[in-house]
Scaffold this motif. Structure first.
Motif, PDB file in Angstrom:
ATOM      1  N   MET A   1     -16.989  10.681  -4.168  1.00  0.00           N
ATOM      2  CA  MET A   1     -15.779  11.040  -4.641  1.00  0.00           C
ATOM      3  C   MET A   1     -14.584  10.246  -4.143  1.00  0.00           C
ATOM      4  N   PRO A   2     -13.983   9.419  -5.103  1.00  0.00           N
ATOM      5  CA  PRO A   2     -12.973   8.482  -4.823  1.00  0.00           C
ATOM      6  C   PRO A   2     -11.944   9.235  -3.953  1.00  0.00           C
ATOM      7  N   HIS A   3     -11.267   8.576  -2.910  1.00  0.00           N
ATOM      8  CA  HIS A   3     -10.046   9.050  -2.411  1.00  0.00           C
ATOM      9  C   HIS A   3      -8.899   8.869  -3.387  1.00  0.00           C
ATOM     10  N   PRO A   4      -7.741  10.123  -3.258  1.00  0.00           N
ATOM     11  CA  PRO A   4      -6.588   9.688  -4.171  1.00  0.00           C
ATOM     12  C   PRO A   4      -6.066   8.654  -3.561  1.00  0.00           C
ATOM     13  N   SER A   5      -5.241   8.021  -4.412  1.00  0.00           N
ATOM     14  CA  SER A   5      -4.346   6.966  -4.035  1.00  0.00           C
ATOM     15  C   SER A   5      -3.199   7.135  -3.128  1.00  0.00           C
ATOM     16  N   LEU A   6      -2.768   6.334  -2.394  1.00  0.00           N
ATOM     17  CA  LEU A   6      -1.630   6.633  -1.621  1.00  0.00           C
ATOM     18  C   LEU A   6      -0.371   6.622  -2.372  1.00  0.00           C
ATOM     19  N   HIS A   7       0.505   7.276  -2.047  1.00  0.00           N
ATOM     20  CA  HIS A   7       2.051   7.598  -3.052  1.00  0.00           C
ATOM     21  C   HIS A   7       2.783   7.162  -2.130  1.00  0.00           C
ATOM     22  N   VAL A   8       3.592   5.873  -2.435  1.00  0.00           N
ATOM     23  CA  VAL A   8       4.711   5.300  -1.556  1.00  0.00           C
ATOM     24  C   VAL A   8       6.036   5.479  -2.402  1.00  0.00           C
ATOM     25  N   LEU A   9       7.060   5.837  -1.512  1.00  0.00           N
ATOM     26  CA  LEU A   9       8.405   5.752  -2.219  1.00  0.00           C
ATOM     27  C   LEU A   9       8.872   4.638  -1.383  1.00  0.00           C
ATOM     28  N   ILE A  10       9.696   3.960  -2.166  1.00  0.00           N
ATOM     29  CA  ILE A  10      10.596   2.919  -1.565  1.00  0.00           C
ATOM     30  C   ILE A  10      11.756   3.195  -1.785  1.00  0.00           C
ATOM     31  N   ALA A  11      12.827   3.349  -1.029  1.00  0.00           N
ATOM     32  CA  ALA A  11      14.134   3.753  -1.148  1.00  0.00           C
ATOM     33  C   ALA A  11      15.061   2.617  -0.539  1.00  0.00           C
ATOM     34  N   GLU A  12      15.406   1.611  -1.373  1.00  0.00           N
ATOM     35  CA  GLU A  12      16.018   0.273  -0.864  1.00  0.00           C
ATOM     36  C   GLU A  12      17.136  -0.012  -1.943  1.00  0.00           C
ATOM     37  N   ASN A  13      18.298  -0.533  -1.521  1.00  0.00           N
ATOM     38  CA  ASN A  13      19.176  -0.826  -2.337  1.00  0.00           C
ATOM     39  C   ASN A  13      19.194  -2.185  -2.890  1.00  0.00           C
ATOM     40  N   GLN A  14      18.568  -2.987  -2.314  1.00  0.00           N
ATOM     41  CA  GLN A  14      18.198  -4.526  -2.548  1.00  0.00           C
ATOM     42  C   GLN A  14      17.050  -4.468  -3.338  1.00  0.00           C
ATOM     43  N   TYR A  15      17.138  -4.486  -4.879  1.00  0.00           N
ATOM     44  CA  TYR A  15      16.057  -4.191  -5.571  1.00  0.00           C
ATOM     45  C   TYR A  15      14.993  -5.495  -5.494  1.00  0.00           C
ATOM     46  N   LEU A  16      15.185  -6.539  -5.315  1.00  0.00           N
ATOM     47  CA  LEU A  16      14.593  -7.708  -5.106  1.00  0.00           C
ATOM     48  C   LEU A  16      13.527  -7.496  -3.809  1.00  0.00           C
ATOM     49  N   ILE A  17      14.072  -6.994  -2.991  1.00  0.00           N
ATOM     50  CA  ILE A  17      13.137  -6.630  -1.785  1.00  0.00           C
ATOM     51  C   ILE A  17      12.405  -5.659  -1.953  1.00  0.00           C
ATOM     52  N   ALA A  18      12.740  -4.533  -2.857  1.00  0.00           N
ATOM     53  CA  ALA A  18      11.719  -3.551  -3.265  1.00  0.00           C
ATOM     54  C   ALA A  18      10.650  -3.928  -3.847  1.00  0.00           C
ATOM     55  N   MET A  19      11.092  -4.622  -4.845  1.00  0.00           N
ATOM     56  CA  MET A  19      10.077  -5.247  -5.730  1.00  0.00           C
ATOM     57  C   MET A  19       9.219  -6.093  -4.949  1.00  0.00           C
ATOM     58  N   GLU A  20       9.513  -6.708  -3.832  1.00  0.00           N
ATOM     59  CA  GLU A  20       8.435  -7.520  -3.130  1.00  0.00           C
ATOM     60  C   GLU A  20       7.636  -6.604  -2.142  1.00  0.00           C
ATOM     61  N   VAL A  21       8.262  -5.438  -1.716  1.00  0.00           N
ATOM     62  CA  VAL A  21       7.627  -4.573  -0.928  1.00  0.00           C
ATOM     63  C   VAL A  21       6.544  -4.022  -1.863  1.00  0.00           C
ATOM     64  N   GLU A  22       6.934  -3.687  -3.001  1.00  0.00           N
ATOM     65  CA  GLU A  22       6.022  -2.956  -3.927  1.00  0.00           C
ATOM     66  C   GLU A  22       4.736  -4.235  -4.345  1.00  0.00           C
ATOM     67  N   ARG A  23       5.020  -5.364  -4.383  1.00  0.00           N
ATOM     68  CA  ARG A  23       3.877  -6.430  -4.745  1.00  0.00           C
ATOM     69  C   ARG A  23       3.080  -6.331  -3.497  1.00  0.00           C
ATOM     70  N   ILE A  24       3.695  -6.575  -2.397  1.00  0.00           N
ATOM     71  CA  ILE A  24       2.755  -6.556  -1.133  1.00  0.00           C
ATOM     72  C   ILE A  24       1.908  -5.304  -1.188  1.00  0.00           C
ATOM     73  N   LEU A  25       2.468  -4.204  -1.476  1.00  0.00           N
ATOM     74  CA  LEU A  25       1.558  -2.876  -1.078  1.00  0.00           C
ATOM     75  C   LEU A  25       0.499  -2.963  -2.330  1.00  0.00           C
ATOM     76  N   THR A  26       0.771  -3.186  -3.372  1.00  0.00           N
ATOM     77  CA  THR A  26      -0.293  -3.117  -4.467  1.00  0.00           C
ATOM     78  C   THR A  26      -1.291  -4.225  -4.430  1.00  0.00           C
ATOM     79  N   GLU A  27      -0.851  -5.107  -3.729  1.00  0.00           N
ATOM     80  CA  GLU A  27      -1.884  -6.239  -3.418  1.00  0.00           C
ATOM     81  C   GLU A  27      -2.780  -6.129  -2.271  1.00  0.00           C
ATOM     82  N   THR A  28      -2.151  -5.153  -1.276  1.00  0.00           N
ATOM     83  CA  THR A  28      -3.148  -5.045  -0.187  1.00  0.00           C
ATOM     84  C   THR A  28      -3.555  -3.766   0.031  1.00  0.00           C
ATOM     85  N   LEU A  29      -2.950  -2.538  -0.478  1.00  0.00           N
ATOM     86  CA  LEU A  29      -3.583  -1.232  -0.423  1.00  0.00           C
ATOM     87  C   LEU A  29      -3.597  -0.599  -1.760  1.00  0.00           C
ATOM     88  N   ALA A  30      -4.465   0.448  -1.963  1.00  0.00           N
ATOM     89  CA  ALA A  30      -4.685   1.221  -3.153  1.00  0.00           C
ATOM     90  C   ALA A  30      -3.682   1.982  -3.188  1.00  0.00           C
TER      91      ALA A  30
END
Length: 132
Positions: A1-30
């Motif tokens: 049975m597959p493990h449920p995906s990790l649910h991550v909230l990014i609360a960041e006022n600098q949208y470009l930084i938030a997008m970079e964090v999202e990119r890193i997380l989706t590339e390195t973690l499910a």
């Protein structure tokens, strides 16, 4: 049975930084990622369940501690993003929450999120054992 995906909230006022964090997380973690401005942190925690919350650190230790507790009370683990040097050299937050430098480096961010997930898993297990 597959493990449920990790649910991550990014609360960041600098949208470009938030997008970079999202990119890193989706590339390195499910994981599934939601991005909101920091001002919507509390309302987002009230309407959805997250495992990890990555948020912009305030220059004030007390505010970081309050936000960290709020996140924990919502059932998630906090990871702070910071450009403030005082947090990077010594843990100044009362509960020693993880702080990652901005802009985040992929290895450091993935490691902090993985450690936060392990803390959450172990605290969830302790709660289940304590409820019996």
């Amino acid at each position: 049975m597959p493990h449920p995906s990790l649910h991550v909230l990014i609360a960041e006022n600098q949208y470009l930084i938030a997008m970079e964090v999202e990119r890193i997380l989706t590339e390195t973690l499910a994981c599934e990622v939601t991005i909101v401005p920091l001002t919507r942190l509390e309302s987002e925690l009230a309407k959805a369940k997250f495992d990890i919350v990555i948020l912009d650190a305030a220059p004030n230790d007390n505010l970081n501690a309050v936000r960290g507790r709020m996140i924990e009370e919502a059932g998630a683990e906090p990871v702070f993003l910071s450009s403030y040097d005082q947090f990077l050299h010594a843990s100044t937050a009362p509960n020693a929450y993880p702080f990652i430098t901005k802009p985040p480096q992929p290895e450091a961010l993935a490691e902090a999120v993985t450690r936060a997930r392990q803390r959450k898993t172990s605290s969830d297990s302790e709660s289940l054992l304590g409820d019996s």
